[in-house]
Design an enzyme around this catalytic site. Structure first.
Site, PDB file in Angstrom:
ATOM      1  N   ARG A  52       0.854  -1.184   0.000  1.00 39.29           N
ATOM      2  CA  ARG A  52       0.000   0.000   0.000  1.00 39.29           C
ATOM      3  C   ARG A  52       0.890   1.234   0.000  1.00 39.29           C
ATOM      4  O   ARG A  52       2.107   1.137   0.120  1.00 39.29           O
ATOM      5  CB  ARG A  52      -1.023   0.012   1.154  1.00 39.29           C
ATOM      6  CG  ARG A  52      -0.660  -0.638   2.441  1.00 39.29           C
ATOM      7  CD  ARG A  52       0.452   0.000   3.214  1.00 39.29           C
ATOM      8  NE  ARG A  52       0.224   1.415   3.422  1.00 39.29           N
ATOM      9  CZ  ARG A  52       1.159   2.319   3.617  1.00 39.29           C
ATOM     10  NH1 ARG A  52       2.448   1.969   3.654  1.00 39.29           N
ATOM     11  NH2 ARG A  52       0.870   3.585   3.779  1.00 39.29           N
ATOM     12  N   GLY A  53       0.211   2.403  -0.126  1.00 43.87           N
ATOM     13  CA  GLY A  53       0.971   3.633  -0.301  1.00 43.87           C
ATOM     14  C   GLY A  53       1.081   3.895  -1.799  1.00 43.87           C
ATOM     15  O   GLY A  53       1.417   2.989  -2.581  1.00 43.87           O
ATOM     16  N   ALA A  54       0.811   5.143  -2.192  1.00 47.34           N
ATOM     17  CA  ALA A  54       0.621   5.430  -3.615  1.00 47.34           C
ATOM     18  C   ALA A  54       1.793   5.010  -4.519  1.00 47.34           C
ATOM     19  O   ALA A  54       1.581   4.262  -5.491  1.00 47.34           O
ATOM     20  CB  ALA A  54       0.294   6.910  -3.781  1.00 47.34           C
ATOM     21  N   ARG A  95      -7.892  -0.836  -6.507  1.00 43.66           N
ATOM     22  CA  ARG A  95      -8.164   0.278  -5.578  1.00 43.66           C
ATOM     23  C   ARG A  95      -8.398   1.546  -6.413  1.00 43.66           C
ATOM     24  O   ARG A  95      -7.723   1.722  -7.440  1.00 43.66           O
ATOM     25  CB  ARG A  95      -7.000   0.510  -4.594  1.00 43.66           C
ATOM     26  CG  ARG A  95      -6.844  -0.581  -3.558  1.00 43.66           C
ATOM     27  CD  ARG A  95      -5.828  -0.198  -2.484  1.00 43.66           C
ATOM     28  NE  ARG A  95      -6.387   0.721  -1.499  1.00 43.66           N
ATOM     29  CZ  ARG A  95      -5.655   1.310  -0.543  1.00 43.66           C
ATOM     30  NH1 ARG A  95      -4.361   1.115  -0.466  1.00 43.66           N
ATOM     31  NH2 ARG A  95      -6.236   2.111   0.343  1.00 43.66           N
ATOM     32  N   GLN A 203      -1.849   2.729  10.118  1.00 38.00           N
ATOM     33  CA  GLN A 203      -0.587   2.765   9.355  1.00 38.00           C
ATOM     34  C   GLN A 203       0.460   3.603  10.085  1.00 38.00           C
ATOM     35  O   GLN A 203       1.659   3.399   9.914  1.00 38.00           O
ATOM     36  CB  GLN A 203      -0.828   3.344   7.944  1.00 38.00           C
ATOM     37  CG  GLN A 203      -1.552   2.412   6.993  1.00 38.00           C
ATOM     38  CD  GLN A 203      -3.044   2.641   6.994  1.00 38.00           C
ATOM     39  OE1 GLN A 203      -3.622   3.053   8.003  1.00 38.00           O
ATOM     40  NE2 GLN A 203      -3.700   2.353   5.887  1.00 38.00           N
ATOM     41  N   ASP A 244      -2.042  10.581  -2.167  1.00 35.83           N
ATOM     42  CA  ASP A 244      -2.462   9.527  -3.101  1.00 35.83           C
ATOM     43  C   ASP A 244      -2.860  10.079  -4.463  1.00 35.83           C
ATOM     44  O   ASP A 244      -2.827   9.369  -5.464  1.00 35.83           O
ATOM     45  CB  ASP A 244      -3.623   8.735  -2.507  1.00 35.83           C
ATOM     46  CG  ASP A 244      -3.123   7.923  -1.331  1.00 35.83           C
ATOM     47  OD1 ASP A 244      -3.081   8.470  -0.209  1.00 35.83           O
ATOM     48  OD2 ASP A 244      -2.723   6.766  -1.551  1.00 35.83           O
ATOM     49  N   ASN A 254      -5.224  12.419   0.694  1.00 35.47           N
ATOM     50  CA  ASN A 254      -4.353  11.518   1.457  1.00 35.47           C
ATOM     51  C   ASN A 254      -5.225  10.756   2.452  1.00 35.47           C
ATOM     52  O   ASN A 254      -6.451  10.962   2.528  1.00 35.47           O
ATOM     53  CB  ASN A 254      -3.245  12.309   2.159  1.00 35.47           C
ATOM     54  CG  ASN A 254      -2.141  11.423   2.708  1.00 35.47           C
ATOM     55  OD1 ASN A 254      -1.670  10.502   2.017  1.00 35.47           O
ATOM     56  ND2 ASN A 254      -1.729  11.646   3.935  1.00 35.47           N
ATOM     57  N   LYS A 255      -4.615   9.912   3.220  1.00 35.90           N
ATOM     58  CA  LYS A 255      -5.310   9.067   4.202  1.00 35.90           C
ATOM     59  C   LYS A 255      -6.313   9.868   5.028  1.00 35.90           C
ATOM     60  O   LYS A 255      -6.013  10.991   5.436  1.00 35.90           O
ATOM     61  CB  LYS A 255      -4.263   8.407   5.092  1.00 35.90           C
ATOM     62  CG  LYS A 255      -4.774   7.524   6.203  1.00 35.90           C
ATOM     63  CD  LYS A 255      -5.720   6.438   5.736  1.00 35.90           C
ATOM     64  CE  LYS A 255      -5.157   5.575   4.627  1.00 35.90           C
ATOM     65  NZ  LYS A 255      -6.193   4.741   3.963  1.00 35.90           N
TER      66      LYS A 255
HETATM   67  O1  MRU Z   1      -4.582   3.093   2.440  1.00 33.30           O
HETATM   68  P1  MRU Z   1      -3.104   3.296   2.279  1.00 33.30           P
HETATM   69  O2  MRU Z   1      -2.300   2.732   3.398  1.00 33.30           O
HETATM   70  O3  MRU Z   1      -2.619   2.866   0.917  1.00 33.30           O
HETATM   71  O4  MRU Z   1      -2.922   4.879   2.337  1.00 33.30           O
HETATM   72  C1  MRU Z   1      -1.645   5.405   2.137  1.00 33.30           C
HETATM   73  C2  MRU Z   1      -1.576   6.860   2.306  1.00 33.30           C
HETATM   74  O5  MRU Z   1      -2.568   7.546   2.482  1.00 33.30           O
HETATM   75  C3  MRU Z   1      -0.225   7.488   2.151  1.00 33.30           C
HETATM   76  O6  MRU Z   1      -0.087   8.591   2.992  1.00 33.30           O
HETATM   77  C4  MRU Z   1      -0.071   7.940   0.692  1.00 33.30           C
HETATM   78  O7  MRU Z   1      -0.242   6.862  -0.174  1.00 33.30           O
HETATM   79  C5  MRU Z   1       1.221   8.556   0.436  1.00 33.30           C
HETATM   80  S1  MRU Z   1       2.453   7.334   0.347  1.00 33.30           S
HETATM   81  C6  MRU Z   1       3.935   7.877   0.001  1.00 33.30           C
END
Ligand code: MRU
Length: 362
Positions: A52-54, A95, A203, A244, A254-255
């Site tokens: 996970r994470g963009a 996703r 996270q 994201d 973002n999250k």
């Molecule tokens: O649901 P996730 O864990 O994929 O969410 C991730 C985030 O929101 C991160 O902050 C975002 O992807 C930036 S990652 C460098």
């Protein structure tokens, strides 16, 4: 074993090789490396947040494409390109919010179409594997550039707040927002970090606290509802988060919870920075209201990864992301530098000046 001794995900072997990745749902209790060998396994790994994470999702999209097309039985180019489209269409459903997923799939498609018309199917497959590995390497270099441009924003002696995980685990390696801290550490700077827990899937506590702690960075974990009080006490000087998807006007998704942090930061005069590669911008969207927000399983709130948090059948609303308006953002750090007080004009200028104008993204 710490994360420093391994990587988030990587490819091992030739075309018949395997994608290895950290099973992030088991962190921080267990550091397990899993094998991902089919497009279905990659789809599942993305969906359930094993990866996970963009930016890491963008790399996974490219590797997932290779996993899908390597078994293509196509004997000619046209049939192969059809199989490629079926694979990318399938992976695109894993996703919805992180634009890096679609960026990775688009790039693989574009690269395949740009090959000489007489390239054989086996060579096309190898070419796509080479491209996926290039994307992985580029991501690592981009993260280091983000750290280089971002860390001067954190003055010696300051404390920063971060939300969710934008570290090595959210990229091929090193991170986006956390790259600022890693680069500051490498520069010998004294600083400290507050990490929001980041409900519902934690996270922040499971991944960010783990990464920073492993690297010997002074990190203090707080619950999400404590950020305002800690800012009021004057203990937070800057906020750094990842993203994201960033719209053309600088609105940054973002999250979930990031928007609230930005409002708190504004109220307390704390500069709020977004750190993200240009592959996280979606220049086709004029503003953040157009960004699709993923809705996730209600049981992530009722049960989480461990235990019972709520009555099993209580009604739940579980948006996984929110959008911070560009008015709340002091700067967006990209691999090319900082867009201060971002808006449509400044984002556009940054892209043009750095040659990004995205036949890729627009
Ligand atoms: O649901 P996730 O864990 O994929 O969410 C991730 C985030 O929101 C991160 O902050 C975002 O992807 C930036 S990652 C460098």
């Amino acid at each position: 074993m710490t994360q420093q001794e391994t990587r988030t995900l990587w490819w091992e072997g030739g075309l018949d090789g395997v994608c290895k990745m950290i099973e992030q749902t088991k962190l921080p209790g267990t550091l397990e490396i899993i094998d991902v060998t089919t497009q279905e396994e990659m789809w599942d790994a993305i969906k359930r947040l094993a990866v996970r994470g963009a930016p890491a999702i963008g790399v996974s999209a490219a590797i997932g494409t290779v996993l899908g097309i390597r078994s293509s039985a196509a004997s000619d180019r046209a049939a192969f390109l059809e199989d490629l489209e079926a694979t990318t269409d399938y992976l695109a459903t894993s996703r919805p919010t992180a634009v890096n997923l679609f960026w990775g799939l688009d790039r693989m498609t574009r690269v395949a179409h740009a090959t000489p018309a007489d390239m054989s199917v086996p060579d096309l497959k190898q070419h796509l594997l080479d491209e996926a590995i290039t994307i992985w390497n580029e991501d690592r270099a981009i993260c280091r550039a983000l750290g280089k441009h971002g860390h001067p924003l954190l003055a010696p002696g300051e404390a920063a707040l971060t939300h969710c995980n934008a570290g090595g685990l959210a990229t091929a390696d090193y991170g986006t927002a956390l790259a600022v801290f890693f680069a500051a550490q490498e520069a010998g700077k004294e600083f400290s970090v507050f990490a929001d827990e980041t409900r519902p899937l934690n996270q922040g506590s499971r991944l960010t606290a783990w990464e920073l702690h492993n690297r010997g960075i002074d990190v203090t974990l707080i619950c999400d509802n404590m950020a305002g009080q800690v800012m009021k006490e004057g203990r937070i000087h800057k906020v750094f988060v990842g993203s994201d998807r960033i719209a053309a006007n600088g609105d940054a998704c973002n999250k979930i919870g990031t928007y609230s942090v930005s409002v708190l930061a504004k109220a307390h005069g704390v500069p709020f920075y977004v750190v993200a590669p240009t592959s996280t911008f979606d220049m086709t969207l004029a503003d953040g209201s157009l960004i699709p927000i993923e809705q996730r399983d209600p049981d992530e709130i009722r049960r989480g990864y461990s235990g019972i948090n709520a009555p099993a059948d209580v009604k739940v609303y579980n948006p996984a992301f929110d959008v911070t308006p560009h008015e709340n953002i002091a700067g967006i750090v990209t691999e090319f530098g900082v867009i201060e007080n971002p808006d449509t004009e400044k984002v556009r200028k940054h892209f043009i000046e750095n040659g990004v104008i995205a036949e890729e993204r627009v």
